[in-house]
Enzyme design. Structure first.
Site, mmCIF file in Angstrom:
data_model
loop_
_atom_site.group_PDB
_atom_site.id
_atom_site.type_symbol
_atom_site.label_atom_id
_atom_site.label_comp_id
_atom_site.label_asym_id
_atom_site.label_seq_id
_atom_site.Cartn_x
_atom_site.Cartn_y
_atom_site.Cartn_z
ATOM 1 N N CYS A 51 0.818 -1.216 0.000
ATOM 2 C CA CYS A 51 0.000 0.000 0.000
ATOM 3 C C CYS A 51 0.853 1.268 0.000
ATOM 4 C CB CYS A 51 -0.951 -0.006 1.189
ATOM 5 S SG CYS A 51 -0.159 0.307 2.763
ATOM 6 N N CYS B 161 0.715 3.855 1.932
ATOM 7 C CA CYS B 161 1.178 4.369 3.226
ATOM 8 C C CYS B 161 2.397 3.599 3.727
ATOM 9 C CB CYS B 161 0.055 4.415 4.256
ATOM 10 S SG CYS B 161 -0.674 2.864 4.716
#
Length: 136
Positions: A46, A48
């Site tokens: 992901c 993040c």
């Protein structure tokens, strides 16, 4: 399961700074059982993880106090190892990315995805270094 060529650079973000990859349940058990402090990073594909978690891990290691052992599992790739690592993180629910600090096998500090997502890497690193200063 993600293709190995896709996750290779994401793995190398951590292995290049000294993290040991754990691919099996047995490796996770051995890592958590080590004496001293162990930082476990649950890596992820992901955004993040790329923008916040992995850079925060790198920045945090510039601290004078740091964990004795650095290990990582990759969510969505090393499924059984990740599940085993998460078992050690109970009562916290599974999240990716996440970071857990253990001392002599006991969970002493936890950063879940909601502590990572949307926060600058420097803030996350500050949180980690405070934990290192207390527990390492």
């Amino acid at each position: 399961m993600y293709p190995p060529e896709l996750v290779k650079p994401m793995r190398e973000d951590l292995t290049s700074i000294g993290f040991e990859e754990l691919h099996t349940v047995e490796q996770v058990d051995e890592a958590i059982a080590r004496k001293g402090t162990t930082l476990v990073v649950v890596n992820s594909v992901c955004g993040c993880a790329a923008a916040n978690a992995r850079p925060a891990a790198r920045i945090s290691l510039q601290n004078s106090k740091r964990p004795d052992h650095l290990v990582t599992v990759f969510a969505g790739v090393d499924r059984e190892a990740t599940e085993k690592a998460r078992d050690y993180m109970v009562p916290f629910p599974p999240s990716s990315p996440s970071m857990a600090l253990f001392r002599d096998g006991e969970l002493v500090h936890m950063l879940e995805r909601h502590h990572i997502e949307g926060r600058p890497a420097e803030i996350i690193a500050d949180n980690l270094t405070e934990a290192y200063n207390e527990f390492c």
